[in-house]
Structure formats: C-alpha cells, structure tokens
Design a protein around this motif. Structure first.
Motif, PDB file in Angstrom:
ATOM      1  N   ILE A 109     -53.101  53.486 -46.913  1.00 18.57           N
ATOM      2  CA  ILE A 109     -52.288  54.710 -46.833  1.00 18.57           C
ATOM      3  C   ILE A 109     -51.084  54.578 -47.761  1.00 18.57           C
ATOM      4  O   ILE A 109     -50.749  55.514 -48.504  1.00 18.57           O
ATOM      5  CB  ILE A 109     -51.861  55.000 -45.378  1.00 18.57           C
ATOM      6  CG1 ILE A 109     -53.079  55.434 -44.557  1.00 18.57           C
ATOM      7  CG2 ILE A 109     -50.778  56.077 -45.331  1.00 18.57           C
ATOM      8  CD1 ILE A 109     -52.820  55.576 -43.072  1.00 18.57           C
ATOM      9  N   ALA A 110     -50.454  53.421 -47.759  1.00 15.82           N
ATOM     10  CA  ALA A 110     -49.298  53.194 -48.631  1.00 15.82           C
ATOM     11  C   ALA A 110     -49.707  53.234 -50.107  1.00 15.82           C
ATOM     12  O   ALA A 110     -49.010  53.816 -50.939  1.00 15.82           O
ATOM     13  CB  ALA A 110     -48.644  51.858 -48.300  1.00 15.82           C
ATOM     14  N   ALA A 111     -50.856  52.638 -50.424  1.00 17.52           N
ATOM     15  CA  ALA A 111     -51.314  52.579 -51.817  1.00 17.52           C
ATOM     16  C   ALA A 111     -51.697  53.959 -52.358  1.00 17.52           C
ATOM     17  O   ALA A 111     -51.464  54.253 -53.524  1.00 17.52           O
ATOM     18  CB  ALA A 111     -52.499  51.629 -51.935  1.00 17.52           C
ATOM     19  N   THR A 112     -52.295  54.794 -51.500  1.00  9.85           N
ATOM     20  CA  THR A 112     -52.733  56.119 -51.949  1.00  9.85           C
ATOM     21  C   THR A 112     -51.635  57.161 -51.802  1.00  9.85           C
ATOM     22  O   THR A 112     -51.739  58.244 -52.365  1.00  9.85           O
ATOM     23  CB  THR A 112     -53.976  56.597 -51.165  1.00  9.85           C
ATOM     24  OG1 THR A 112     -53.652  56.635 -49.769  1.00  9.85           O
ATOM     25  CG2 THR A 112     -55.169  55.699 -51.403  1.00  9.85           C
ATOM     26  N   GLY A 113     -50.610  56.849 -51.032  1.00 10.69           N
ATOM     27  CA  GLY A 113     -49.543  57.816 -50.797  1.00 10.69           C
ATOM     28  C   GLY A 113     -50.018  58.991 -49.953  1.00 10.69           C
ATOM     29  O   GLY A 113     -49.472  60.087 -50.017  1.00 10.69           O
ATOM     30  N   ALA A 114     -51.036  58.756 -49.146  1.00  8.90           N
ATOM     31  CA  ALA A 114     -51.629  59.810 -48.328  1.00  8.90           C
ATOM     32  C   ALA A 114     -50.710  60.203 -47.179  1.00  8.90           C
ATOM     33  O   ALA A 114     -49.972  59.373 -46.647  1.00  8.90           O
ATOM     34  CB  ALA A 114     -52.971  59.337 -47.768  1.00  8.90           C
TER      35      ALA A 114
END
Length: 150
Positions: A109-114
C-alpha cells in the motif's frame, strides 16, 4: 531434484511402505501436474513454481471438500480429505503468519500510494508476487480490503 521428481520418488517410497493415503494423494497430485503440462496448445515441462501452483490448487480443493463433507455430517470423508491436504502441505512453502501478511500488504500500500477500496486491484497486483504460494488469495484479499477501508 525438481519438485515433480520429488513427488515421483516419494510416491515410489509410499507404495513400498503401503501408505494408502500418501499413495492416493501423490497419485492425484502427479495426475494434476501432468494434466497441467499437456493443457493448452503445446505440451511443456512445468517449473517448480508451476508445480507449487498446481499443488496449492489441489490443497485448496481438499480443504473445501473437507468443509463440505464436515457440514454434511460425513466425518469419515472429511477426515480423508484433511489427511490428503496434510500430505500436500508437506510439499508447499510454509504459509505466511498473519503478522507477515499484514506487513507485506502495508508495504505494498505504501509503495503504490493506494488509498480507498477502489485501489484494491492495484495493491493485489503488487502483493501477489510476494506471497505466491504462501498465502491463499482470499486471505490476501481480505487483508488488503481491511487495510484499505481502515
């Protein structure tokens, strides 16, 4: 030794030991692997990763069948399915603990900025390669959904 070769070797050993549950389970697993190899337009040799995917699918079938038999009050068949599932679990990678899965999903979630439930597909796409074979898809999806709606 590839995973398929290990299954074949273990099948021979189980036949010599007259272990009926293991023989039955490994035969059906090898049949599923061979069916997967000849599926499609061209026959191919499966990699260990592909074999794990087939075994995961077979183990899931056993769990679902055990639950269905248990709900129907057919305890003997449910136990047989659970026993076969245990044999298959020996050939699968160790399942992720809840904490590990939570951490992987949080990282994705942090990596995709979702943000929000609409980004679920995006997060699943990022998480699935990391958990391949180590967590069931439904369990992963439930955790992604939980974290995105929280």
């Amino acid at each position: 030794m590839t995973l398929k070769e290990k299954l074949e070797t273990d099948l021979s050993a189980a036949m010599k030991a007259r272990d009926e549950v293991r023989v039955r389970t490994l035969r059906s697993a090898l049949t599923a692997v061979k069916n997967e190899e000849v599926a499609g337009k061209q026959a191919r040799e499966l990699s260990d990763e592909d074999v794990v995917r087939v075994l995961t699918r077979e183990a899931k079938k056993r769990r679902e069948a055990a639950a269905a038999f248990g709900d129907a009050g057919r305890d003997a068949q449910a136990k047989a399915e659970r026993d076969e599932g245990e044999v298959l679990d020996e050939y699968l990678p160790a399942q992720l603990a809840d904490e590990e899965l939570t951490a992987l999903v949080a990282d994705a979630i942090a990596a995709t900025g979702a943000a929000g439930p609409r980004a679920m597909g995006q997060v699943m796409k990022a998480v699935n390669p990391k958990v391949a074979g180590r967590a069931e898809g439904g369990r992963v999806a439930a955790e992604v959904k939980r974290q995105l709606t929280a």
